[in-house]
Design an enzyme around this catalytic site. Sequence first.
Site, PDB file in Angstrom:
ATOM      1  N   HIS A 181      -3.468  14.070   0.686  1.00 15.08           N
ATOM      2  CA  HIS A 181      -3.966  13.533   2.122  1.00 15.08           C
ATOM      3  C   HIS A 181      -2.968  13.850   2.313  1.00 15.08           C
ATOM      4  O   HIS A 181      -2.655  13.936   3.700  1.00 15.08           O
ATOM      5  CB  HIS A 181      -4.159  12.001   1.128  1.00 15.08           C
ATOM      6  CG  HIS A 181      -4.367  10.928   2.419  1.00 15.08           C
ATOM      7  ND1 HIS A 181      -4.850  11.497   3.423  1.00 15.08           N
ATOM      8  CD2 HIS A 181      -3.103  10.211   2.622  1.00 15.08           C
ATOM      9  CE1 HIS A 181      -4.987  10.379   4.103  1.00 15.08           C
ATOM     10  NE2 HIS A 181      -3.426   9.455   3.854  1.00 15.08           N
TER      11      HIS A 181
ATOM     12  N   THR B 220      -8.883  -5.800   3.987  1.00 19.67           N
ATOM     13  CA  THR B 220      -8.542  -4.302   3.134  1.00 19.67           C
ATOM     14  C   THR B 220      -9.720  -4.875   1.434  1.00 19.67           C
ATOM     15  O   THR B 220      -9.511  -6.468   1.385  1.00 19.67           O
ATOM     16  CB  THR B 220      -6.855  -4.273   2.457  1.00 19.67           C
ATOM     17  OG1 THR B 220      -6.406  -4.228   3.103  1.00 19.67           O
ATOM     18  CG2 THR B 220      -7.210  -4.029   1.481  1.00 19.67           C
TER      19      THR B 220
ATOM     20  N   GLU C   4      -9.187  12.296   7.428  1.00 13.76           N
ATOM     21  CA  GLU C   4      -9.332  14.135   7.007  1.00 13.76           C
ATOM     22  C   GLU C   4     -10.902  14.400   6.904  1.00 13.76           C
ATOM     23  O   GLU C   4     -10.854  15.828   7.389  1.00 13.76           O
ATOM     24  CB  GLU C   4      -9.332  14.235   5.485  1.00 13.76           C
ATOM     25  CG  GLU C   4      -7.721  13.953   5.384  1.00 13.76           C
ATOM     26  CD  GLU C   4      -7.227  13.100   3.957  1.00 13.76           C
ATOM     27  OE1 GLU C   4      -7.159  14.060   3.034  1.00 13.76           O
ATOM     28  OE2 GLU C   4      -7.386  11.782   3.340  1.00 13.76           O
TER      29      GLU C   4
ATOM     30  N   ASP D 161       0.439  -1.148  -0.131  1.00 14.54           N
ATOM     31  CA  ASP D 161      -0.123  -0.207  -0.263  1.00 14.54           C
ATOM     32  C   ASP D 161       0.585   0.786   0.087  1.00 14.54           C
ATOM     33  O   ASP D 161       1.842   1.317   0.831  1.00 14.54           O
ATOM     34  CB  ASP D 161      -0.971   0.016   1.364  1.00 14.54           C
ATOM     35  CG  ASP D 161      -2.194   0.688   0.957  1.00 14.54           C
ATOM     36  OD1 ASP D 161      -2.925   0.999   0.389  1.00 14.54           O
ATOM     37  OD2 ASP D 161      -2.509   2.265   1.899  1.00 14.54           O
TER      38      ASP D 161
ATOM     39  N   GLN E 140      -3.030   2.162  15.046  1.00 15.46           N
ATOM     40  CA  GLN E 140      -2.057   2.611  14.724  1.00 15.46           C
ATOM     41  C   GLN E 140      -1.106   3.025  15.101  1.00 15.46           C
ATOM     42  O   GLN E 140       0.195   3.845  15.257  1.00 15.46           O
ATOM     43  CB  GLN E 140      -2.643   3.313  12.871  1.00 15.46           C
ATOM     44  CG  GLN E 140      -1.537   3.900  12.041  1.00 15.46           C
ATOM     45  CD  GLN E 140      -2.165   4.854  10.358  1.00 15.46           C
ATOM     46  OE1 GLN E 140      -3.190   3.951  10.334  1.00 15.46           O
ATOM     47  NE2 GLN E 140      -0.828   4.701   9.851  1.00 15.46           N
TER      48      GLN E 140
ATOM     49  N   LYS F  72      -3.502  -1.951  10.642  1.00 15.88           N
ATOM     50  CA  LYS F  72      -3.915  -1.661   8.587  1.00 15.88           C
ATOM     51  C   LYS F  72      -4.492  -3.348   7.988  1.00 15.88           C
ATOM     52  O   LYS F  72      -5.190  -3.478   7.567  1.00 15.88           O
ATOM     53  CB  LYS F  72      -2.601  -1.463   7.967  1.00 15.88           C
ATOM     54  CG  LYS F  72      -2.703   0.163   8.307  1.00 15.88           C
ATOM     55  CD  LYS F  72      -3.497   0.903   7.341  1.00 15.88           C
ATOM     56  CE  LYS F  72      -2.889   2.405   7.308  1.00 15.88           C
ATOM     57  NZ  LYS F  72      -3.481   3.618   6.538  1.00 15.88           N
TER      58      LYS F  72
ATOM     59  N   ARG G 123      -7.596   3.860  13.273  1.00 13.83           N
ATOM     60  CA  ARG G 123      -6.668   5.061  13.582  1.00 13.83           C
ATOM     61  C   ARG G 123      -5.911   4.903  14.905  1.00 13.83           C
ATOM     62  O   ARG G 123      -5.082   5.381  15.360  1.00 13.83           O
ATOM     63  CB  ARG G 123      -7.216   5.827  13.042  1.00 13.83           C
ATOM     64  CG  ARG G 123      -7.719   6.560  11.984  1.00 13.83           C
ATOM     65  CD  ARG G 123      -6.430   6.452  11.084  1.00 13.83           C
ATOM     66  NE  ARG G 123      -6.769   6.717   9.424  1.00 13.83           N
ATOM     67  CZ  ARG G 123      -6.482   6.529   8.281  1.00 13.83           C
ATOM     68  NH1 ARG G 123      -5.041   6.067   8.520  1.00 13.83           N
ATOM     69  NH2 ARG G 123      -7.370   6.754   7.696  1.00 13.83           N
TER      70      ARG G 123
ATOM     71  N   GLU H 130     -10.412   3.707   3.692  1.00 15.01           N
ATOM     72  CA  GLU H 130      -9.464   5.157   2.755  1.00 15.01           C
ATOM     73  C   GLU H 130      -9.949   4.887   1.573  1.00 15.01           C
ATOM     74  O   GLU H 130      -9.441   3.418   1.103  1.00 15.01           O
ATOM     75  CB  GLU H 130      -7.717   4.174   2.863  1.00 15.01           C
ATOM     76  CG  GLU H 130      -7.009   4.890   4.317  1.00 15.01           C
ATOM     77  CD  GLU H 130      -5.493   4.755   4.437  1.00 15.01           C
ATOM     78  OE1 GLU H 130      -5.302   5.476   5.817  1.00 15.01           O
ATOM     79  OE2 GLU H 130      -5.123   4.126   3.690  1.00 15.01           O
TER      80      GLU H 130
ATOM     81  N   ASP I 106      -8.868   0.306   2.387  1.00 13.79           N
ATOM     82  CA  ASP I 106      -7.890   0.461   2.827  1.00 13.79           C
ATOM     83  C   ASP I 106      -7.849   0.070   5.240  1.00 13.79           C
ATOM     84  O   ASP I 106      -7.850   1.834   5.299  1.00 13.79           O
ATOM     85  CB  ASP I 106      -6.566   0.713   2.769  1.00 13.79           C
ATOM     86  CG  ASP I 106      -4.968  -0.295   3.513  1.00 13.79           C
ATOM     87  OD1 ASP I 106      -6.077  -1.407   3.559  1.00 13.79           O
ATOM     88  OD2 ASP I 106      -4.391   0.342   3.948  1.00 13.79           O
TER      89      ASP I 106
ATOM     90  N   GLU J 160      -8.652   4.330  -1.984  1.00 18.08           N
ATOM     91  CA  GLU J 160      -7.812   3.953  -3.389  1.00 18.08           C
ATOM     92  C   GLU J 160      -8.447   3.180  -4.214  1.00 18.08           C
ATOM     93  O   GLU J 160      -9.466   2.710  -4.510  1.00 18.08           O
ATOM     94  CB  GLU J 160      -6.915   3.179  -2.274  1.00 18.08           C
ATOM     95  CG  GLU J 160      -6.195   3.294  -0.912  1.00 18.08           C
ATOM     96  CD  GLU J 160      -5.127   2.945  -0.125  1.00 18.08           C
ATOM     97  OE1 GLU J 160      -4.806   2.335  -1.121  1.00 18.08           O
ATOM     98  OE2 GLU J 160      -4.702   3.066   1.028  1.00 18.08           O
TER      99      GLU J 160
END
Length: 426
Positions: free
Chosen positions: A147, A272, A375, A140, A255, A268, A252, A214, A248, A216
């Site tokens: 971002h 996925t 975000e 990834d 992480q 993570k 948070r 996420e 993904d 992607e």
Amino acid sequence: MWRDHVWSDHNDVQESEAGHPMPPFDVPEGDPFGPHNLPYGVFTPAGADPSERRVGVRLGDQVLDAGAAALALGSPYASLLAQPTLNPLLAAGRTAWSDVRRALTAWVTVPSHQEVIEPLFHPLSSVTLHLPFEVADYVDFYSSEHHARNVGSIFRPDAADSLTPNWKHLPIGYHGRAGTVVVSGTDIVRPSGQRKPPGDQAPVFGPSVRLDIEAEVGFVVGVPSPMGRPVPLSEFREHVFGLCLLNDWSARDIQAWEYVPLGPFLGKSFATSVSAWITPLEALEAARVAPPERTHPLLPYLDDSGEEPGGYDLRISVALNGHVISEPPFSTMYWTAAQQLAHMTVNGAGLRTGDLYGSGTVSGPGERERGSLLELTWNGRDPLELPDGKRAFLEDGDVVTLSAWAPGPDGTRVGLGEVSGRIVAG
């Protein structure tokens, strides 16, 4: 588990004005899954044993049994298509990919083939869709400047530059866990792990309370490469078969506590999600665009100034419980898929058939173009106001759906298969 098409705008069998089902060849004008698209997947027909898996090609709201069609029409590529996974086709290489696509296009558009293959179509609403290929490795990346700057501003608000010093010189990435890549429609179990709330003296263990997405794009490798031989920019389309949408999922809080100094791990690697449909690169020729202007000189192996345009104009939509919360533009990605592949192999790492690599979160310059809740809510400070309540991060029962389209030939649209997941308690 539910199927990829449950939230699709095209999940009902098309009917004629008289109320009778339309032939599978009569795709409505403007359908993003017309004969100009033809993405690949793996399916089980209704009523068949779940272990019976077949390569399928989507046309409108129908799935063509590609292997059965190839056998019926005497195709020399029948052995590649009469398989339970896409991997043999992926490994066959670019010439075979082009030949098979050309044949499929003829089969679904030339009237003389219709009598033979019409019985080989299955309504999309009736089939079970599976992970379309066996994932070898998963990488990834972190390639959206918008971002990366948003994340930098959130976590390093006093830094002189919100980007890390290496960001404009190489595509940053991490090696993920191939065994937790799942097909769209698979429930996502809320992960547990260590987290250390700000101000606490010691970490605690429990379910993630800051579960995120996420948005992607994933790229699927077909042709392998030997160890010790980097893959140059010019060979991107010799190795990469196609792309798909990818989510993904990210915990948070887990992480944040674990990632120093070696980067993402348990935050993570729990899941996925990828689409059940892989769109071949050949279907996206009209969507190729130049990437954003580079602001720093690139080392030769990443310098794409003399290469064909490496970006893709993909228009992504992110929906939470059916409400669109963001529309990230993939055309803004600073690092291209070709540069990511070149960097991924420049140390001599070999490619394997079924390797998957994610673009990294796609975010644009606007507030409604951000590809993560981190975000969109500015790390939970500004929760989203939705019809079903406020959201800072994901709650149990929430359903996230990514969809996208790209410009196609002659003003058409190329649809990408949706990727959806529902959060369930661990």
